[in-house]
Design a protein around this motif. Structure first.
Motif, short mmCIF file in Angstrom:
data_model
loop_
_atom_site.label_atom_id
_atom_site.label_comp_id
_atom_site.label_asym_id
_atom_site.label_seq_id
_atom_site.Cartn_x
_atom_site.Cartn_y
_atom_site.Cartn_z
N MET A 244 42.77 49.80 35.52
CA MET A 244 42.19 48.79 36.39
C MET A 244 41.50 47.68 35.60
O MET A 244 41.56 46.50 35.98
CB MET A 244 41.20 49.43 37.36
CG MET A 244 40.65 48.48 38.41
SD MET A 244 39.69 49.30 39.70
CE MET A 244 41.00 50.18 40.56
N ALA A 245 40.87 48.04 34.49
CA ALA A 245 40.25 47.03 33.64
C ALA A 245 41.28 46.04 33.13
O ALA A 245 41.02 44.83 33.04
CB ALA A 245 39.52 47.70 32.48
N THR A 246 42.47 46.54 32.81
CA THR A 246 43.54 45.66 32.35
C THR A 246 44.02 44.74 33.46
O THR A 246 44.31 43.56 33.23
CB THR A 246 44.71 46.47 31.78
OG1 THR A 246 44.25 47.20 30.63
CG2 THR A 246 45.87 45.59 31.37
N GLN A 247 44.11 45.26 34.68
CA GLN A 247 44.48 44.40 35.81
C GLN A 247 43.49 43.25 35.97
O GLN A 247 43.88 42.09 36.14
CB GLN A 247 44.54 45.23 37.10
CG GLN A 247 45.72 46.17 37.18
CD GLN A 247 45.74 46.92 38.51
OE1 GLN A 247 44.76 47.56 38.88
NE2 GLN A 247 46.85 46.83 39.22
N ILE A 248 42.21 43.57 35.90
CA ILE A 248 41.16 42.55 36.03
C ILE A 248 41.24 41.57 34.87
O ILE A 248 41.14 40.35 35.04
CB ILE A 248 39.78 43.21 36.11
CG1 ILE A 248 39.65 44.01 37.41
CG2 ILE A 248 38.66 42.16 36.03
CD1 ILE A 248 38.44 44.92 37.47
N ASN A 249 41.42 42.09 33.67
CA ASN A 249 41.50 41.26 32.47
C ASN A 249 42.69 40.30 32.55
O ASN A 249 42.57 39.12 32.21
CB ASN A 249 41.62 42.17 31.24
CG ASN A 249 41.53 41.41 29.94
OD1 ASN A 249 40.70 40.52 29.78
ND2 ASN A 249 42.38 41.77 28.99
N ARG A 250 43.82 40.80 33.00
CA ARG A 250 45.00 39.94 33.14
C ARG A 250 44.75 38.81 34.14
O ARG A 250 45.13 37.66 33.91
CB ARG A 250 46.21 40.76 33.59
CG ARG A 250 46.81 41.67 32.53
CD ARG A 250 48.02 42.38 33.09
NE ARG A 250 48.65 43.25 32.12
CZ ARG A 250 49.76 43.95 32.36
NH1 ARG A 250 50.35 43.87 33.55
NH2 ARG A 250 50.29 44.72 31.42
N LEU A 251 44.14 39.15 35.26
CA LEU A 251 43.86 38.13 36.28
C LEU A 251 42.91 37.07 35.75
O LEU A 251 43.08 35.87 36.01
CB LEU A 251 43.28 38.79 37.53
CG LEU A 251 44.25 39.59 38.39
CD1 LEU A 251 43.50 40.37 39.46
CD2 LEU A 251 45.28 38.68 39.05
N ALA A 252 41.88 37.52 35.01
CA ALA A 252 40.91 36.57 34.46
C ALA A 252 41.57 35.63 33.46
O ALA A 252 41.31 34.42 33.46
CB ALA A 252 39.76 37.33 33.80
N GLU A 253 42.43 36.17 32.60
CA GLU A 253 43.10 35.34 31.62
C GLU A 253 44.09 34.39 32.28
O GLU A 253 44.23 33.24 31.87
CB GLU A 253 43.83 36.23 30.60
CG GLU A 253 42.89 37.00 29.69
CD GLU A 253 42.04 36.07 28.82
OE1 GLU A 253 42.63 35.31 28.03
OE2 GLU A 253 40.81 36.10 28.96
N LYS A 254 44.77 34.86 33.32
CA LYS A 254 45.71 34.01 34.04
C LYS A 254 44.97 32.86 34.72
O LYS A 254 45.41 31.70 34.67
CB LYS A 254 46.45 34.83 35.10
CG LYS A 254 47.46 34.04 35.91
CD LYS A 254 48.16 34.92 36.94
CE LYS A 254 49.14 34.12 37.77
NZ LYS A 254 49.79 34.97 38.80
N GLN A 255 43.82 33.15 35.34
CA GLN A 255 43.05 32.12 36.00
C GLN A 255 42.54 31.10 34.99
O GLN A 255 42.58 29.90 35.23
CB GLN A 255 41.88 32.74 36.75
CG GLN A 255 41.02 31.71 37.49
CD GLN A 255 39.86 32.34 38.24
OE1 GLN A 255 39.68 33.56 38.21
NE2 GLN A 255 39.09 31.54 38.92
N GLY A 256 42.05 31.60 33.85
CA GLY A 256 41.56 30.69 32.82
C GLY A 256 42.65 29.78 32.29
O GLY A 256 42.42 28.59 32.04
N LYS A 257 43.85 30.33 32.14
CA LYS A 257 44.97 29.53 31.66
C LYS A 257 45.38 28.47 32.66
O LYS A 257 45.64 27.32 32.29
CB LYS A 257 46.17 30.45 31.35
CG LYS A 257 47.37 29.73 30.77
CD LYS A 257 48.49 30.71 30.47
CE LYS A 257 49.70 29.99 29.90
NZ LYS A 257 50.81 30.94 29.61
#
Length: 261
Positions: A244-257
């Motif tokens: 789940m931490a990876t799911q959140i991390n991916r979403l955060a990085e995608k939003q930042g990009k």
């Protein structure tokens, strides 16, 4: 790498069809494949990565030797890597007899073959209250790393010595997601929840004396936390936290990009 010639990902098929290297009928045949592989004793979900972004993981505990070996080999052939949780040393020796490149960590009980040079993104902070919580934390950390997250390990920062936690607070606050792993009274999650802006995943562990009830006390503390932004996983479920931490991390990085484009 053991990988069947006909095993390609979706982009490979579409590119080959676009370039005229594959006929429409061949492409259609690929997409008509069953979304799982029948092994009688198991149905391997070979399309899981396509649907969710995460390939199927093997829960090793309790599996018969012949079943575990067959599943591990087949998933490796499909993906070029494979990840197993809650493995014993005996199971490691079993897999190593056929796949000598397999790695085993006796602390987290992770059994894996991982692709070299894997890119890791973002940042996940994994914190433990005590040293005894590290096996669960390492299961979370290695799961997150396997699925492509950059992980900061911040161990032994429990509430009995808050100065230890505060000395690493700036690093923790930079993370896209924080995992709090704690047994005993499980207070670490509440403390972190009040100090960081991003989600906190709380993992109670079965560490503690009699009244901890094998992690139930920590679980109840975390569920009843007065701090906001905390989600609670099952007792000792490091794997679930890392996923789940990876799911959140991916979403955060995608939003930042997307915000910078």
């Amino acid at each position: 790498m053991l990988r069947r010639k006909e095993d390609m990902d979706v982009k490979d098929v579409l590119l080959k069809y676009k370039k005229g290297e594959m006929s429409l009928e061949e492409a259609e045949l690929y997409f008509r494949r069953e979304p799982f592989e029948e092994l009688e004793y198991a149905k391997l979900d070979t399309h899981r990565k396509l649907r969710s972004g995460f390939a199927e993981v093997v829960f090793c505990s309790g599996k018969a030797d012949e079943h575990l070996l067959s599943i591990f080999k087949r998933l490796y052939e499909e993906e070029g890597e494979v990840f197993g949780t809650r493995a014993t040393r005996q199971q490691y020796e079993l897999i190593r007899s056929e796949l000598p490149q397999v790695c085993y960590d006796p602390v987290s009980r992770i059994l894996k073959i991982e692709k070299e040079g894997k890119k890791r993104i973002g940042r996940v902070a994994i914190c433990t209250a005590g040293t005894a919580d590290i096996p669960v934390a390492e299961e979370a950390a290695q799961t997150a790393e396997y699925f492509g997250s950059r992980v900061d390990r911040i161990y032994d920062v429990g509430v009995s010595g808050l100065h230890r936690l505060m000395s690493r607070l700036e690093q923790i606050q930079r993370a896209n997601c924080v995992v709090a792993v704690a047994g005993m009274e499980g207070a670490l999650a509440s403390v972190l929840g009040g100090l960081v802006a991003n989600p906190v995943l709380a993992v109670p562990t079965s560490v503690g004396y009699g009244a901890s009830m094998n992690g139930l006390s920590a679980l109840l503390t975390m569920i009843n936390s007065c701090a906001n932004g905390i989600a609670v996983l099952n007792i000792d479920n490091g794997y679930g936290a890392g996923y789940m931490a990876t799911q959140i991390n991916r979403l955060a990085e995608k939003q930042g990009k997307e915000e910078t484009e």
